[in-house]
Design an enzyme around this catalytic site. Structure first.
Site, short mmCIF file in Angstrom:
data_model
loop_
_atom_site.label_atom_id
_atom_site.label_comp_id
_atom_site.label_asym_id
_atom_site.label_seq_id
_atom_site.Cartn_x
_atom_site.Cartn_y
_atom_site.Cartn_z
N ARG A 1 12.87 -2.70 9.65
CA ARG A 1 11.61 -3.00 10.34
C ARG A 1 10.93 -4.25 9.76
NH1 ARG A 1 9.13 3.12 11.10
NH2 ARG A 1 10.37 3.64 12.95
N GLN B 1 -9.82 -10.80 3.60
CA GLN B 1 -8.81 -9.83 4.05
C GLN B 1 -9.48 -8.66 4.78
OE1 GLN B 1 -5.55 -6.65 2.46
NE2 GLN B 1 -5.51 -8.58 1.35
N GLY C 1 -1.85 0.62 11.19
CA GLY C 1 -1.25 1.65 10.34
C GLY C 1 -0.12 2.40 11.01
N HIS D 1 -11.60 -5.90 -3.83
CA HIS D 1 -11.05 -5.03 -2.79
C HIS D 1 -12.10 -4.61 -1.75
CE1 HIS D 1 -7.54 -1.99 -2.25
NE2 HIS D 1 -8.04 -2.33 -1.09
N ARG D 2 -13.27 -4.23 -2.23
CA ARG D 2 -14.37 -3.87 -1.32
C ARG D 2 -15.68 -4.30 -1.96
NH1 ARG D 2 -13.56 -0.87 3.19
NH2 ARG D 2 -11.41 -0.18 3.44
N TYR E 1 -3.40 1.15 -5.20
CA TYR E 1 -2.26 1.61 -4.39
C TYR E 1 -1.39 2.57 -5.21
CZ TYR E 1 -3.51 -2.02 -0.99
OH TYR E 1 -4.17 -2.81 -0.08
N TRP F 1 0.83 -1.21 0.00
CA TRP F 1 0.00 0.00 0.00
C TRP F 1 0.87 1.27 0.00
CZ3 TRP F 1 -2.90 1.97 4.94
CH2 TRP F 1 -3.68 3.07 4.61
N ASN G 1 -12.56 -6.90 2.95
CA ASN G 1 -13.59 -6.03 3.52
C ASN G 1 -15.00 -6.55 3.26
OD1 ASN G 1 -11.62 -3.97 4.41
ND2 ASN G 1 -11.29 -3.73 2.22
N LEU H 1 -0.56 -3.32 12.49
CA LEU H 1 -0.04 -2.41 13.52
C LEU H 1 -0.92 -1.16 13.58
CD1 LEU H 1 3.82 -2.66 12.77
CD2 LEU H 1 2.46 -3.95 14.46
#
Ligand SMILES: NC(=O)c1ccc[n+]([C@@H]2O[C@H](COP(=O)([O-])OP(=O)(O)OC[C@H]3O[C@@H](n4cnc5c(N)ncnc54)[C@H](OP(=O)(O)O)[C@@H]3O)[C@@H](O)[C@H]2O)c1
Length: 309
Positions: free
Chosen positions: A279, A184, A218, A132-133, A60, A29, A163, A216
């Site tokens: 990270r 997802q 975001g 996606h949605r 994205y 993303w 979603n 996390l």
């Protein structure tokens, strides 16, 4: 001493494809810019850490000057620079958000969107193609027809949703010949929705992968940034319990937060979104975190802001 719950880790399989997926995934993303070498480094670092499912979407990049499609295009540029990488990963993308509409899951649109994604990604097939949605105007029969056609044409290997509510998943599934491979939803120590609304029950019932976006929150779980007073209180409480788990395991709060999501019996795969290679490595240490049953419930209670009965 209570028994830690995260020991054996059987493989995750992607639907009927025969592809195996690591316990943590990497998401694109925030994957942006024109530095292909830096982008390649992120993908290689994720794969080296066992995050072999790489999740992207046609939308994205929409918030960047390069716009819609640019994150997929950057991944396509990485494949151009290092073609072997495409075969080291399970490539997941999404379609169905049409800027300005906002949702379109008609067959005509999804066929066009998927073909455009393939072109940008410089590949012949997408391993997991997700709606996606949910598009409230698209009949499930038509969405299923689009996914079945794309599958029959070899443009996608497996289909999933993002979603979607459990009832939307069930209605779409009723029109498909093969099981949906994934759900997802958003899920993190701060956002417990899918384990309370039936989504993760459905993953266990059907075998669909449970992919968690923004595990996390975001970044809010790490940097504590929110303008919402109620959320700030919950965030502070959750962070306190996660920090104690992190200290017991000599890892960071981020690793503890990811481990919290992975402990759910739906065998949740968190999709980490950091753009910092160090990270990404830090996130990978989540697989060795041990959380006791009581500590896991302490995170839940802190997140809900109340004791469980
Ligand atoms: N299906 C959907 O509707 C949907 C929606 C949103 C996201 N997603 C998927 O979920 C993926 C992950 O979402 P996300 O980026 O919001 O995930 P996330 O892992 O919850 O958040 C990542 C953000 O946290 C920041 N961060 C701060 N400290 C960190 C630390 N110690 N470790 C790791 N990150 C830290 C990162 O910044 P730095 O980059 O500076 O490290 C980054 O901005 C996306 O890439 C996408 O694939 C799906």
């Amino acid at each position: 001493m209570p028994e830690p719950l995260m020991q054996a880790r059987p493989k995750h399989n992607l639907g009927q494809s025969g592809l195996s997926i690591g316990p943590i995934a990497y998401g694109c993303w925030r994957f942006a810019g024109s530095d292909v070498a830096a982008a390649q480094n992120k993908i290689e670092t994720a794969i080296a850490c066992g995050m072999n499912l790489i999740d992207t979407a046609d939308i994205y990049g929409i918030d960047n000057p390069a716009g819609f499609g640019s994150s997929e295009a950057l991944l396509g540029d990485v494949f151009k620079a290092q073609p072997a990488l495409r075969y080291d990963m399970v490539l997941a993308s999404k379609g169905g958000i049409e800027p300005g509409v906002p949702y379109n899951s008609t067959k005509t649109y999804l066929m066009r969107a998927c073909e455009a994604s393939l072109k940008r990604l410089r590949t012949d097939t997408i391993d997991l193609y997700q709606i996606h949605r949910p598009d409230m105007l698209a009949p499930f029969e038509e969405v299923a027809d689009a996914l079945s056609t794309l599958r029959a044409q070899g443009k996608i290997r497996e289909a999933g949703v993002s979603n979607y509510s459990p009832s939307q998943f069930r209605a779409l599934q009723a029109n498909l010949d093969v099981p949906l491979a994934s759900h997802q939803p958003e899920f993190s120590a701060l956002e417990l929705g899918p384990m309370l609304d039936g989504t993760f029950d459905q993953c266990q019932e059907t075998g669909a992968l449970a992919l968690a976006w923004s595990p996390l929150a975001g970044g809010a779980l790490i940097n504590g940034k929110t303008d919402d007073k109620d959320l700030a209180t919950r965030l502070y409480a959750v962070a306190g319990v996660l920090d104690a788990i992190a200290a017991q395991n000599s890892v960071t709060r981020a690793a503890a937060a990811l481990a919290f999501t992975m402990m759910h019996p739906a065998r949740v795969i968190p999709i980490v979104g950091t753009q910092t290679p160090a990270r990404i490595k830090e996130a990978a240490s989540a697989i060795r975190v041990k959380i006791t049953r009581s500590d896991w419930y302490r995170v839940v209670e802190a997140s809900l802001g109340r004791r469980l009965p």
